[in-house]
Write an enzyme that holds these catalytic residues in place. Sequence first.
Site, PDB file in Angstrom:
ATOM      1  CD  GLU A 152     -37.488-122.614 -17.025  1.00  0.00           C
ATOM      2  OE1 GLU A 152     -36.777-123.372 -16.055  1.00  0.00           O
ATOM      3  OE2 GLU A 152     -36.446-121.523 -16.474  1.00  0.00           O
ATOM      4  CD  GLU A 157     -35.891-121.911 -11.680  1.00  0.00           C
ATOM      5  OE1 GLU A 157     -34.232-121.615 -11.611  1.00  0.00           O
ATOM      6  OE2 GLU A 157     -36.725-122.555 -12.748  1.00  0.00           O
TER       7      GLU A 157
HETATM    8  C1  FCB Z   1     -34.518-123.767 -14.270  1.00  0.00           C
HETATM    9  C2  FCB Z   1     -33.761-122.756 -15.252  1.00  0.00           C
HETATM   10  C3  FCB Z   1     -33.478-123.590 -16.452  1.00  0.00           C
HETATM   11  C4  FCB Z   1     -32.684-124.407 -17.242  1.00  0.00           C
HETATM   12  C5  FCB Z   1     -33.771-125.595 -16.417  1.00  0.00           C
HETATM   13  C6  FCB Z   1     -33.468-127.398 -16.861  1.00  0.00           C
HETATM   14  O1  FCB Z   1     -33.718-123.426 -13.194  1.00  0.00           O
HETATM   15  O2  FCB Z   1     -34.648-121.912 -14.762  1.00  0.00           O
HETATM   16  O3  FCB Z   1     -32.663-121.950 -17.524  1.00  0.00           O
HETATM   17  O4  FCB Z   1     -31.293-124.409 -16.271  1.00  0.00           O
HETATM   18  O5  FCB Z   1     -34.333-125.467 -14.779  1.00  0.00           O
END
Ligand code: FCB
Length: 476
Positions: free
Chosen positions: A376, A181
């Site tokens: 994620e 990210e």
């Molecule tokens: C993302 C991040 C991770 C965590 C999640 C909830 O943006 O990559 O580290 O904080 O959100």
Amino acid sequence: MSHTFPANFVWGAATSSYQIEGAWNEGGKGPSVWDVFTHDATPPGSVGNIPGQVFTPGNVYHNHTGDIGPDHYHHLDEDVALMAQIGLKAYRFSVSWPRVVPAGDGDINTAGLAFYDRLVDALLAANIVPWLTLFHWDLPLWAHQRGSWLNRDIAHWFADYTAAVVDKLSDRVSHWMTLNEPHIFLGPGEHEGLQCSNARKGHAERLLAAHHALLAHGRAAQTIRARAKTPPAVGWAPIGRVKVPASHAPADIDAARLMTHAVATKDFWNNAWLADPVVLGRYPEDGLRLYGSDAPCPLPGDMETIAQPLDFYGLNIYDAERWRAGPHGTGGRPEQVPFPPGHPQNALRWFIEPEALYWGPKFLYERYKVPMVITENGLAGLDWVDLDGRVRDYQRIDYTRRYLRELRRAASEGTDIRGYFHWSLMDNFEWQHGYSQRFGLIHVDYATLRRTLKDSARWYRTVIDTHGASLDQPVT
Ligand code: FCB
């Protein structure tokens, strides 16, 4: 039509170094920007202990730090055993750059690498495939002091660090992600001052920093391919900024697709500004028009360095916005449709939108034609251990079930989706929110460091065991 996941679809869970490791000053590790950011206790507005940088105490909820956290550094074996209990096939973790390169003087910390060496061996012994992220926001302090992402040399520093990790682990690790990210560490982190480093850069500087981050990505990808001892699969893990159509009318779908790819506002809450260079080798036209003379001027060869072939495109997706075609379907500018009052939210107040996992990978696969992996996805909850010792996190189960069903629908209809990593394996330090948010399949009691598998972990085990078929069954 019955929906299924592809035969070799990967089931995993994810974490990151600063959020779970603890041991912030052990084993030869150098400080990261997050160590400094969370420790700084000087009054608001004064200069903290990073020369020239202003830190404001209180940016992290209740001044929590990652000093100990879930203390994964000292619970490695226990944590891998829990992963095996959940039945994970893969585990996404990040390597802490300052643990491997503490001082930026060319020295590699062998004790730091040894920790990841042990982790990889433990994973493989448990039949869990390691997926390694090289950078998940814990920038070494020395790199910050030398100008951070504004210094073009950071691409070389990152490549050197990558080489050390690849040389040590690539005989056993074959799945690599470069940056997690960049949108966040360059946007809310570097620009809006919500996270490290509070710097609040202007547009031109911010875009230059982003250009250097993209160069770092490219150099790391080149380094992995040049040095890996086993054939590597190289990807990255950007945020997926998804716009879903407010209805399934073709005009609304077109509007959502258009806005998913658009660079419409001067921030990093879009996909194309960073992803077009990485995959297509050029900055998007609309973004260049929007930024005008603030846009970076790539040096000859930069765009070729940035656009390295990718084996997979990681996507971190939690939520989405709803969009529809312009007024009365006249072809006017698409408009955002607010969620109705009372629409479900997680504990961070992010709106729940399961179709994000249908439209997000679909739209981005259409544009970039690279296999997608959900790197994620998960739910922030207010879970606790019940009197009888169980953690009944039903909302996480329902959330994940709804999202995975949408992902499966996308895969069945032709979007090339290779895997899903639940965020997170365990409760952890949620950046500026400290420990106020729990995202884990495993509950962590931060006072005792006791781990408890939540109900969602047991439920996820069945999903994995049935390769998603249990998503059709009601949750009991
Ligand atoms: C993302 C991040 C991770 C965590 C999640 C909830 O943006 O990559 O580290 O904080 O959100």
